[in-house]
Design an enzyme around this catalytic site. Structure first.
Site, PDB file in Angstrom:
ATOM      1  N   CYS A 149     -19.713   9.984  28.309  1.00 32.17           N
ATOM      2  CA  CYS A 149     -20.726  10.968  27.999  1.00 32.17           C
ATOM      3  C   CYS A 149     -20.730  11.825  29.298  1.00 32.17           C
ATOM      4  CB  CYS A 149     -21.774  10.283  27.560  1.00 32.17           C
ATOM      5  SG  CYS A 149     -23.012  11.522  26.557  1.00 32.17           S
TER       6      CYS A 149
ATOM      7  N   HIS B 162     -19.456   7.601  22.783  1.00 31.28           N
ATOM      8  CA  HIS B 162     -19.760   6.197  23.384  1.00 31.28           C
ATOM      9  C   HIS B 162     -18.970   5.195  22.338  1.00 31.28           C
ATOM     10  CE1 HIS B 162     -23.336   7.333  25.837  1.00 31.28           C
ATOM     11  NE2 HIS B 162     -23.112   8.386  25.474  1.00 31.28           N
TER      12      HIS B 162
ATOM     13  N   GLU C 296     -18.723   2.148  23.162  1.00 35.38           N
ATOM     14  CA  GLU C 296     -19.424   0.957  23.412  1.00 35.38           C
ATOM     15  C   GLU C 296     -20.486   0.858  22.514  1.00 35.38           C
ATOM     16  OE1 GLU C 296     -20.209   3.443  25.121  1.00 35.38           O
ATOM     17  OE2 GLU C 296     -22.345   3.469  25.434  1.00 35.38           O
TER      18      GLU C 296
END
Ligand SMILES: N[C@@H](CCC(=O)NCCCC(=O)O)C(=O)O
Length: 428
Positions: A130, A253, A255
């Site tokens: 990001c 993202h 994750e």
């Protein structure tokens, strides 16, 4: 176990983000990032975004990897020379809509840009998620949209069907939009089994309103949103995790692409960026330590050679004094030091060495102390022989196995200590 791991694990620097908790500033990093870094075998080191830290980055060495993730907007003056094309009304609208992001954190900007540039200079593995991907692009001379919605949608003639909602505050973590994955890129490799047949698409999350406008020249795009926004990029020439090479930015993202109920990933490929990044970090550390060890060994060799020469010189001076008589000692005293120190430190000399040293006149200084030590050794040995002579075969063989065992133990402990010492020297 713990001290060994502490020495072995490579270090990944992550810069914190500032927030307010109970009326005071606190620094934080999302745990999903930390968990993945730890899980794949590296130690995350949090760099606090407090004043002055950008001047202290040397204190965070050794750096084996840098992961930059979320944060406020990057100061537009860092990537856009002409600054705001927005009217005051537009700027107010952006600030109102993205209140949590538009307050700029100059300290964080400064720390992160320095770290990104350091990685580029030294080829340290870098993963930008990001904001971290935006920092990477800016560090390499690329530019950003200050607000995607206002700028990109203005440019997109093709109308509403290509518009992408990048921030959905009503469905913050559940929101997804599609991206088209570019073939023959790492992202393609990680997600290929999940790509919709023929469509090359996956759905990603989105928590940003800035984004890559002009991609820096060294990068290759890995995914595009339907409005054309670059959603991932990497440096193809600096990509080989097995060899410690990894420079990449992802606008989404991975994750955090997880099911709300189970916390399981949306796709099996989600953790791959972290896995491959840490693989590169580990390989980079190995390479770095390898070259440092060689450099240390060379340094040790050079120092040993210097010392050997000064000892030889000392002995030859001593020999000359011995042959010529003692009148000239004071003039050459300093040159004799090395030989004298050597003799003091090495009591266990072979008969051959001893004769050679006597021959070159090394007995000129400290001779009596040296001879006394030799005599003491001889006397101790004589006494030990006398005692052993009186011992039984059983007692003697017990003694032999005791000393054998002690010998093995002490060499194991010695080896361990040398390893720790070597690591300390390497990490200085
Ligand atoms: N301000 C930048 C970067 C935004 C960012 O880092 N978002 C991720 C954080 C998400 C969160 O805090 O929940 C931009 O808007 O482009």
């Amino acid at each position: 176990m713990a001290p060994d791991l502490a020495v072995i694990l490579p270090r990944v620097l992550i810069v914190s983000r500032r927030t307010v908790r109970k009326n005071k500033f606190v620094d934080f990093v999302g745990e999903y990032h930390l968990d993945l870094i730890v899980g794949y075998g590296a130690a995350p080191v949090i760099v606090p975004r407090v004043s002055g830290v950008h001047m202290l980055l040397d204190s965070f060495e050794p750096i084996h990897g840098v992961l930059l993730c979320e944060g406020e907007d990057i100061d537009p003056s860092l990537y856009d020379a002409e600054l705001s094309h927005f009217s005051q009304q537009e700027l107010d609208e952006i600030r109102k809509l993205h209140a949590g992001d538009t307050a700029i954190d100059r300290e964080k900007d400064s720390i992160e840009l320095r770290l990104a540039k350091l990685c580029l200079e030294r080829n340290i593995p870098y993963l930008g998620i990001c904001r971290g991907s935006q920092v990477l692009n800016v560090a390499c001379g690329g530019t950003l949209y200050q607000d995607i919605e206002k700028e990109l949608s203005k440019q997109t003639d093709s109308g509403r069907e290509n518009r992408v909602v990048q921030m959905n505050y009503e469905n913050y973590d559940g929101h997804r939009h599609v991206v088209r994955v570019v073939e023959n890129t790492p992202l393609y490799e990680w997600f290929k089994e999940s790509l919709d047949s023929g469509k090359m698409e996956i759905s990603v999350n989105s928590y940003h309103h800035q984004g890559v406008k002009r991609l820096a020249q060294r990068f290759v795009p890995m995914a595009f949103a339907p409005d054309g926004l670059v959603e991932g990029f990497y440096d193809r020439d600096a990509y080989n995790p097995e060899e410690g090479k990894f420079i990449m930015g992802l606008q989404f993202h991975p994750e955090r692409m997880r099911s709300e109920e189970s916390d399981g990933f949306d796709y099996p490929g989600c953790a791959a960026a972290y896995k491959e990044f840490v693989k590169a970090v580990r390989a980079y550390e190995k390479k770095l330590n390898g070259s440092r060890n060689v450099a240390m060994a060379l340094k040790f060799d050079r120092e040993a050679e210097k010392r050997r020469r000064s000892i030889l010189r000392s002995f030859s001076v001593a020999k000359n004094i011995y042959t010529a008589g003692s009148d000239t000692i004071s003039a050459q005293e300093s040159e004799l030091e090395a030989g004298a120190e050597f003799l003091e430190a090495n009591t266990a000399l072979s008969v051959q060495q001893e004769n050679r040293l006597k021959q070159v006149g090394a007995t000129v200084r400290n001779a009596s102390a040296y001879i006394n030590r030799l005599k003491m050794n001889e006397e101790r040995q004589k006494a030990a022989r006398a005692v052993m002579g009186k011992m039984s075969i059983k007692q003697l063989s017990d003694l032999v196995s005791f000393y054998h065992e002690m010998g093995q133990l002490s060499s194991q402990v010695l080896e361990m200590k040398l390893k720790v010492l070597m690591n300390e020297v390497v990490h200085v």
